[in-house]
Design a protein around this motif. Sequence first.
Motif, PDB file in Angstrom:
ATOM      1  N   THR A   1       0.847  -1.196   0.000  1.00 35.73           N
ATOM      2  CA  THR A   1       0.000   0.000   0.000  1.00 35.73           C
ATOM      3  C   THR A   1       0.878   1.240   0.000  1.00 35.73           C
ATOM      4  O   THR A   1       2.115   1.163   0.108  1.00 35.73           O
ATOM      5  CB  THR A   1      -0.915  -0.007   1.225  1.00 35.73           C
ATOM      6  OG1 THR A   1      -0.117   0.100   2.406  1.00 35.73           O
ATOM      7  CG2 THR A   1      -1.734  -1.300   1.277  1.00 35.73           C
ATOM      8  N   TRP A   2       0.261   2.420  -0.098  1.00 34.06           N
ATOM      9  CA  TRP A   2       1.045   3.667  -0.127  1.00 34.06           C
ATOM     10  C   TRP A   2       1.730   3.942   1.206  1.00 34.06           C
ATOM     11  O   TRP A   2       2.698   4.696   1.270  1.00 34.06           O
ATOM     12  CB  TRP A   2       0.146   4.843  -0.500  1.00 34.06           C
ATOM     13  CG  TRP A   2      -0.924   5.165   0.527  1.00 34.06           C
ATOM     14  CD1 TRP A   2      -2.132   4.606   0.627  1.00 34.06           C
ATOM     15  CD2 TRP A   2      -0.818   6.116   1.571  1.00 34.06           C
ATOM     16  NE1 TRP A   2      -2.833   5.120   1.682  1.00 34.06           N
ATOM     17  CE2 TRP A   2      -2.047   6.083   2.289  1.00 34.06           C
ATOM     18  CE3 TRP A   2       0.176   7.024   1.998  1.00 34.06           C
ATOM     19  CZ2 TRP A   2      -2.285   6.879   3.396  1.00 34.06           C
ATOM     20  CZ3 TRP A   2      -0.082   7.829   3.082  1.00 34.06           C
ATOM     21  CH2 TRP A   2      -1.298   7.748   3.776  1.00 34.06           C
ATOM     22  N   THR A   3       1.268   3.253   2.250  1.00 33.63           N
ATOM     23  CA  THR A   3       1.918   3.426   3.554  1.00 33.63           C
ATOM     24  C   THR A   3       3.055   2.427   3.739  1.00 33.63           C
ATOM     25  O   THR A   3       3.747   2.459   4.757  1.00 33.63           O
ATOM     26  CB  THR A   3       0.899   3.233   4.693  1.00 33.63           C
ATOM     27  OG1 THR A   3       0.343   1.910   4.600  1.00 33.63           O
ATOM     28  CG2 THR A   3      -0.214   4.258   4.603  1.00 33.63           C
ATOM     29  N   GLY A   4       3.209   1.476   2.799  1.00 36.26           N
ATOM     30  CA  GLY A   4       4.293   0.509   2.889  1.00 36.26           C
ATOM     31  C   GLY A   4       3.888  -0.821   3.488  1.00 36.26           C
ATOM     32  O   GLY A   4       4.719  -1.732   3.587  1.00 36.26           O
ATOM     33  N   SER A   5       2.645  -0.958   3.883  1.00 37.70           N
ATOM     34  CA  SER A   5       2.191  -2.233   4.453  1.00 37.70           C
ATOM     35  C   SER A   5       1.791  -3.196   3.324  1.00 37.70           C
ATOM     36  O   SER A   5       1.485  -2.780   2.208  1.00 37.70           O
ATOM     37  CB  SER A   5       1.014  -2.016   5.401  1.00 37.70           C
ATOM     38  OG  SER A   5      -0.057  -1.405   4.717  1.00 37.70           O
TER      39      SER A   5
ATOM     40  N   LYS B   1      -0.338  -5.762   1.104  1.00 34.43           N
ATOM     41  CA  LYS B   1      -1.725  -5.910   0.703  1.00 34.43           C
ATOM     42  C   LYS B   1      -1.986  -7.391   0.412  1.00 34.43           C
ATOM     43  O   LYS B   1      -1.422  -7.962  -0.515  1.00 34.43           O
ATOM     44  CB  LYS B   1      -2.014  -5.058  -0.529  1.00 34.43           C
ATOM     45  CG  LYS B   1      -3.485  -5.032  -0.937  1.00 34.43           C
ATOM     46  CD  LYS B   1      -3.705  -4.111  -2.117  1.00 34.43           C
ATOM     47  CE  LYS B   1      -5.176  -4.064  -2.519  1.00 34.43           C
ATOM     48  NZ  LYS B   1      -5.392  -3.183  -3.683  1.00 34.43           N
TER      49      LYS B   1
END
Length: 394
Positions: free
Chosen positions: A75-79, A81
């Motif tokens: 994801t854009w937060t780096g977590s 998916k």
Amino acid sequence: MENLTSEMKDVPVLRSSTSFVPFQFDLFGVLEFEADEVEMKLVTEDAHRPFNLLCFEKYIVASELHNDEHFEGLTWTGSSKISFTKIKTFFKFFKMKDFDEIRRAVTKTDISIELKSFKEIKTDNKKSISLRFPIKKEKQANILYGKFEALQKKAKQKIDIGTAHSGHDCEVYRKEVGEHCEDCVQCTHCKEYLLGKLQKGIKCKTCNGIFHEECFKINNEDQYEPEKLDDPDDLLIISAEALSDYDVGTASRDDAELMLAEKVNGTFLLRYSENRHQHIISMTRRHLNNPGGSPNTTVLKHHLIEQKVISGTIYYQMENGEGRTSIFDMVENHRKSHRLYFPINKSLSEDEINNMEMFRNNELENVQPISTESAMDLPCQISYLDYHHGPMNK
């Protein structure tokens, strides 16, 4: 049903020591109902696990459910998916007739249904299962319990066996057929087809046959051999060994009529018409009651042979429903019904020549016109009460 196999994962069925084939659900018969997601375990196991149950008339097929994780990136937060797909994996199948007891138990927190099989006085742990439902799913549990009882009753129902199958190993037969006629099954006794999309009957393993329920329970004492009478036509039919006994190749209608001129009634030939691109049977036929002419008038008949393709196989027919896979077999089937007595190319034996001459002489005799007297004008000479004795056993 056709989508079930594609939904399964890692479901091999051993065919030989070196090869496997995909699992075929059609082998289990007709699907009665499906329990989409239930908690189940073998009675020897400690914990229940989620299963999908396909409940057939004679079997329960259990497939374990588990989630398959798929990494789809970040994801854009780096977590990470992650997505999940529910997978069905074949576990085991059970025979309904093996279950000796179906028991339901209710506690404050859950409801359990146990399907038990016994070996002598002990529980057969390999054939016994336990299902568990939370108390909020009491309605679902009760419905499933009722369905299991109905399946067990049907699997253990007694078959009404006639004396003709006394002591035989038999079972209820049910099969869902497709749209093709070759899927239908003929009764071994009466030779009629089992009717309906869901065909039902009795399978006798001893006789290796499938029967209507009515045919299966027939008693020997109720069966009578039909009286066999000599048919005069059987004496007239000259046997044919091959198509060459009556096949004249490509020939027009005029050619056929020249070949059959002056031939005795019942002579026939097979020809191919280039105009119609079809085979044709040409035959001589005597009219017994020809209006305005001699009762012995002989005419020529020409009968087209139709071709129909069913499931890639060519069938030849002169009458609907009487198709055969070869022209020779089709002609043999109609020798008596269409009075195809004498193959035009066949060399006759002395006895066959004598029969033909006797038949020709009979044709030349004067034939009386068919009486037009109605059956209603005939006097009633005898009452059926003079010979009817009422119900009697054999």
